[in-house]
Design a protein around this motif. Sequence first.
Motif, mmCIF file in Angstrom:
data_model
loop_
_atom_site.group_PDB
_atom_site.id
_atom_site.type_symbol
_atom_site.label_atom_id
_atom_site.label_comp_id
_atom_site.label_asym_id
_atom_site.label_seq_id
_atom_site.Cartn_x
_atom_site.Cartn_y
_atom_site.Cartn_z
ATOM 1 N N ILE A 296 13.876 -0.036 4.015
ATOM 2 C CA ILE A 296 13.929 1.416 4.184
ATOM 3 C C ILE A 296 13.860 1.765 5.662
ATOM 4 C CG2 ILE A 296 12.637 3.552 3.791
ATOM 5 C CD1 ILE A 296 11.862 2.372 1.034
ATOM 6 N N ARG A 297 12.955 1.130 6.410
ATOM 7 C CA ARG A 297 12.859 1.406 7.843
ATOM 8 C C ARG A 297 14.134 1.011 8.570
ATOM 9 N NH1 ARG A 297 7.531 -0.481 7.151
ATOM 10 N NH2 ARG A 297 8.085 -2.524 7.949
ATOM 11 N N ARG A 298 14.733 -0.109 8.166
ATOM 12 C CA ARG A 298 15.972 -0.562 8.793
ATOM 13 C C ARG A 298 17.103 0.424 8.530
ATOM 14 N NH1 ARG A 298 16.700 -5.290 6.181
ATOM 15 N NH2 ARG A 298 14.948 -6.133 7.320
ATOM 16 N N GLU B 132 0.824 -1.211 0.000
ATOM 17 C CA GLU B 132 0.000 0.000 0.000
ATOM 18 C C GLU B 132 0.855 1.257 0.000
ATOM 19 O OE1 GLU B 132 -1.723 -0.922 3.633
ATOM 20 O OE2 GLU B 132 -3.052 -2.442 2.819
ATOM 21 N N ARG B 133 2.055 1.169 0.577
ATOM 22 C CA ARG B 133 2.904 2.346 0.711
ATOM 23 C C ARG B 133 3.737 2.606 -0.549
ATOM 24 N NH1 ARG B 133 6.076 1.556 5.593
ATOM 25 N NH2 ARG B 133 4.170 2.143 6.635
ATOM 26 N N CYS B 134 4.436 1.568 -1.056
ATOM 27 C CA CYS B 134 5.344 1.794 -2.186
ATOM 28 C C CYS B 134 4.843 1.210 -3.506
ATOM 29 C CB CYS B 134 6.727 1.240 -1.863
ATOM 30 S SG CYS B 134 6.802 -0.560 -1.715
ATOM 31 N N GLY C 218 5.446 -8.693 5.475
ATOM 32 C CA GLY C 218 5.300 -7.307 5.027
ATOM 33 C C GLY C 218 6.166 -7.067 3.816
ATOM 34 N N CYS C 219 6.108 -5.877 3.306
ATOM 35 C CA CYS C 219 6.869 -5.521 2.113
ATOM 36 C C CYS C 219 8.361 -5.478 2.434
ATOM 37 C CB CYS C 219 6.402 -4.152 1.617
ATOM 38 S SG CYS C 219 7.351 -3.543 0.214
#
Length: 57
Positions: free
Chosen positions: A28-30, A9-11, A21-22
Amino acid sequence: MTESTVRCERCEKPYPADEPGCPNCRAIRRSNAVIGTAMIMLVVLVVVGWIGAGIMM
């Protein structure tokens, strides 16, 4: 027949449906967490260095 991939949904990138999850968004979060930690360490190093330089003078 079930879908083997879902779209984030985000990217908007497709990833396997059996993953939690994606993987793109997780990476990116890491990397953001690593950058944030490095910035905090840099600020602590600067403050400690500034205090140490003040004591030495």
